[in-house]
Design a protein around this motif. Structure first.
Motif, PDB file in Angstrom:
ATOM      1  N   ILE A   1       0.859  -1.185   0.000  1.00 54.82           N
ATOM      2  CA  ILE A   1       0.000   0.000   0.000  1.00 54.82           C
ATOM      3  C   ILE A   1       0.894   1.232   0.000  1.00 54.82           C
ATOM      4  O   ILE A   1       2.007   1.206   0.533  1.00 54.82           O
ATOM      5  CB  ILE A   1      -0.949   0.036   1.233  1.00 54.82           C
ATOM      6  N   ALA A   2       0.394   2.295  -0.616  1.00 53.12           N
ATOM      7  CA  ALA A   2       1.130   3.560  -0.633  1.00 53.12           C
ATOM      8  C   ALA A   2       0.125   4.695  -0.551  1.00 53.12           C
ATOM      9  O   ALA A   2      -0.997   4.576  -1.078  1.00 53.12           O
ATOM     10  CB  ALA A   2       1.953   3.683  -1.916  1.00 53.12           C
ATOM     11  N   THR A   3       0.485   5.770   0.125  1.00 52.89           N
ATOM     12  CA  THR A   3      -0.404   6.919   0.233  1.00 52.89           C
ATOM     13  C   THR A   3       0.426   8.161   0.533  1.00 52.89           C
ATOM     14  O   THR A   3       1.437   8.078   1.241  1.00 52.89           O
ATOM     15  CB  THR A   3      -1.464   6.712   1.338  1.00 52.89           C
ATOM     16  N   PRO A   4       0.020   9.311  -0.010  1.00 49.62           N
ATOM     17  CA  PRO A   4       0.765  10.537   0.294  1.00 49.62           C
ATOM     18  C   PRO A   4       0.635  10.968   1.760  1.00 49.62           C
ATOM     19  O   PRO A   4       1.416  11.806   2.200  1.00 49.62           O
ATOM     20  CB  PRO A   4       0.127  11.585  -0.634  1.00 49.62           C
ATOM     21  N   VAL A   5      -0.316  10.403   2.510  1.00 51.86           N
ATOM     22  CA  VAL A   5      -0.464  10.857   3.899  1.00 51.86           C
ATOM     23  C   VAL A   5       0.444  10.110   4.879  1.00 51.86           C
ATOM     24  O   VAL A   5       0.495  10.454   6.054  1.00 51.86           O
ATOM     25  CB  VAL A   5      -1.927  10.775   4.416  1.00 51.86           C
ATOM     26  N   ALA A   6       1.173   9.096   4.397  1.00 50.77           N
ATOM     27  CA  ALA A   6       2.038   8.358   5.322  1.00 50.77           C
ATOM     28  C   ALA A   6       3.371   8.017   4.676  1.00 50.77           C
ATOM     29  O   ALA A   6       3.406   7.555   3.530  1.00 50.77           O
ATOM     30  CB  ALA A   6       1.348   7.094   5.800  1.00 50.77           C
ATOM     31  N   GLU A   7       4.449   8.257   5.424  1.00 46.60           N
ATOM     32  CA  GLU A   7       5.775   7.952   4.896  1.00 46.60           C
ATOM     33  C   GLU A   7       6.064   6.459   4.912  1.00 46.60           C
ATOM     34  O   GLU A   7       6.820   5.944   4.121  1.00 46.60           O
ATOM     35  CB  GLU A   7       6.840   8.696   5.717  1.00 46.60           C
TER      36      GLU A   7
ATOM     37  N   GLY B  58     -10.669  12.886   3.309  1.00 50.31           N
ATOM     38  CA  GLY B  58     -10.296  11.654   2.623  1.00 50.31           C
ATOM     39  C   GLY B  58      -8.871  11.732   2.137  1.00 50.31           C
ATOM     40  O   GLY B  58      -8.250  12.802   2.191  1.00 50.31           O
ATOM     41  N   PHE B  59      -8.344  10.614   1.706  1.00 49.71           N
ATOM     42  CA  PHE B  59      -7.005  10.597   1.109  1.00 49.71           C
ATOM     43  C   PHE B  59      -6.941   9.416   0.151  1.00 49.71           C
ATOM     44  O   PHE B  59      -7.695   8.453   0.301  1.00 49.71           O
ATOM     45  CB  PHE B  59      -5.915  10.520   2.194  1.00 49.71           C
ATOM     46  N   PRO B  60      -6.072   9.488  -0.857  1.00 46.62           N
ATOM     47  CA  PRO B  60      -5.966   8.364  -1.784  1.00 46.62           C
ATOM     48  C   PRO B  60      -5.003   7.300  -1.267  1.00 46.62           C
ATOM     49  O   PRO B  60      -4.045   7.628  -0.559  1.00 46.62           O
ATOM     50  CB  PRO B  60      -5.400   9.018  -3.050  1.00 46.62           C
ATOM     51  N   VAL B  61      -5.287   6.075  -1.597  1.00 49.51           N
ATOM     52  CA  VAL B  61      -4.330   5.010  -1.286  1.00 49.51           C
ATOM     53  C   VAL B  61      -4.171   4.163  -2.544  1.00 49.51           C
ATOM     54  O   VAL B  61      -5.143   3.904  -3.265  1.00 49.51           O
ATOM     55  CB  VAL B  61      -4.776   4.160  -0.073  1.00 49.51           C
ATOM     56  N   THR B  62      -2.943   3.791  -2.830  1.00 49.23           N
ATOM     57  CA  THR B  62      -2.669   2.916  -3.978  1.00 49.23           C
ATOM     58  C   THR B  62      -2.416   1.512  -3.458  1.00 49.23           C
ATOM     59  O   THR B  62      -1.520   1.295  -2.634  1.00 49.23           O
ATOM     60  CB  THR B  62      -1.453   3.434  -4.780  1.00 49.23           C
ATOM     61  N   LEU B  63      -3.263   0.601  -3.913  1.00 48.28           N
ATOM     62  CA  LEU B  63      -3.124  -0.800  -3.514  1.00 48.28           C
ATOM     63  C   LEU B  63      -2.381  -1.520  -4.630  1.00 48.28           C
ATOM     64  O   LEU B  63      -2.723  -1.374  -5.807  1.00 48.28           O
ATOM     65  CB  LEU B  63      -4.503  -1.441  -3.324  1.00 48.28           C
ATOM     66  N   THR B  64      -1.370  -2.282  -4.260  1.00 43.93           N
ATOM     67  CA  THR B  64      -0.635  -3.056  -5.267  1.00 43.93           C
ATOM     68  C   THR B  64      -0.933  -4.538  -5.082  1.00 43.93           C
ATOM     69  O   THR B  64      -0.724  -5.084  -3.993  1.00 43.93           O
ATOM     70  CB  THR B  64       0.883  -2.800  -5.153  1.00 43.93           C
TER      71      THR B  64
END
Lengths: 157, 200
Positions: free
Chosen positions: A64-70, A123-129
């Protein structure tokens, strides 16, 4: 510098009841992506989502990746002899024909190193791989800290 | 005439109740005299620790005697288990309504290093206001955990740390006897009756 970009990102996906929308990638249906509000940015946030594999081949959520978390990562809450621990999960299996839920008390995304406070209603986006289906970016709805999940039936979806 | 009969009946009733209470007391003390199961939490009266609540007040287990008590462990840096438990408990208290006002409902922080009373106060503002949070010196938290036969362990994690901890919710009768444990994330159909049994 980063904050205005982030604010723009947050407002882009800041639509109400977005946790009730369904997204698809290949044979996977992604629904109910939600998180809990945090106090400040120093405590980790959480990510919950449901994935249904309508295909005939197994897949797996591998990142998972998201701009709100490093440092977002996959965890699983395990209760052994009454003691809860949170080991890393290398991947979350998404078997053919089944629905897998990242849900309170089980698999969850742990959002470490938050870059912003997660506020209820935003809300925030999350990219699921996924191992086979690839990447998909979905909006995550921030619910109250007390929430146990989005109330989609009542949202008329 | 009627008054005298009522007085006699009343006295008889009082004497009967007294005899019953004494008898029950004798039966109980005989029943609990042997060493209790070492895996079960101690009665509250036998616990000994001093912690501070989210308002800065000193709390000792003896303060809880007289009301049913619910105790659980957690910490504010915990993203999944602790908000879930607090949310479950808030739901149970809502189901019980004003009846639950009599309960002592207490979160004991297993991360006293980061969970100061002020932090607990901010955190608990998100849940049912009847929930109290306790923190204090690590040694006192350890004494509390020992009394409850609970455990917790600080685990290094990615340059930070997390705390593994007992996830159940402990219930005690008003006299401090251990009643039961509500398992982590137990369905409210089972949890609420367990709490109700300590209220009756």
């Amino acid at each position: 510098m980063r904050t205005p970009i982030l604010a723009a990102l947050l407002s882009l996906v800041g639509l109400p009841a977005m946790a009730c929308e369904t997204f698809t990638i290949g044979n996977l249906m992604i629904e109910h992506a939600w998180s809990r509000a945090t106090i400040g940015a120093e405590r980790p946030g959480v990510l919950y989502v449901e994935i249904t594999n309508t295909g005939s081949a197994d897949d797996a959520l591998v990142g998972i990746a998201t701009p709100v978390a490093e440092m977002p990562m996959l965890h699983e809450t395990v209760v052994t002899d009454g003691v809860a621990s949170m080991p890393h999960a290398m991947s979350v299996p998404v078997p053919a024909g089944q629905t897998v839920a990242l849900a309170p008390g089980g698999y969850h995304g742990m959002l470490m190193g938050l870059t912003t406070t997660l506020k209820e209603g935003e809300g925030f986006p999350v990219t699921l791989t996924f191992r086979d289906a690839g990447e998909v970016t979905v909006p995550v709805e921030v619910l109250s800290m007390q929430a146990e999940g989005p109330d989609c039936e009542h949202a008329g979806q | 005439m009627r008054t005298r009969r009522a007085v006699i009946l009343g006295l008889g009733g009082v004497a009967g109740a007294l005899a019953f209470t004494l008898g029950l007391g004798a039966w109980r003390s005989r029943g609990t005299a042997p060493a209790t199961d070492p895996r079960l939490p101690l009665p509250i009266a036998e616990m000994d620790f001093t912690l501070t609540d989210q308002c800065g007040a000193t709390v000792r287990p003896s303060d809880w005697i007289g009301r049913p008590t619910m105790i659980f462990f957690g910490f504010t840096f915990c993203p999944d288990v602790c908000p879930t438990t607090l949310s479950d408990i808030s739901g149970w208290l809502e189901d019980l309504g004003p009846e639950a006002d009599r309960l002592n409902v207490t979160l004991i922080s297993v991360d006293p290093e980061r969970d100061t009373p002020a932090v607990l106060s901010d955190y608990l503002a998100n849940f049912d206001p009847r929930i109290t949070g306790l923190t204090g010196p690590l040694a006192e938290v350890e004494r509390a955990a020992a009394g409850l036969r609970a455990s917790f362990e600080k685990v290094p994690r990615d340059g930070d740390y997390t705390v593994n901890h007992t996830a159940g919710v402990f219930l005690f009768h008003p006299d401090g006897r251990f009643a039961s444990i509500i398992d982590y994330h137990e369905d409210r159909r089972f949890a609420v009756p367990k709490i109700r049994r300590t209220l009756s």
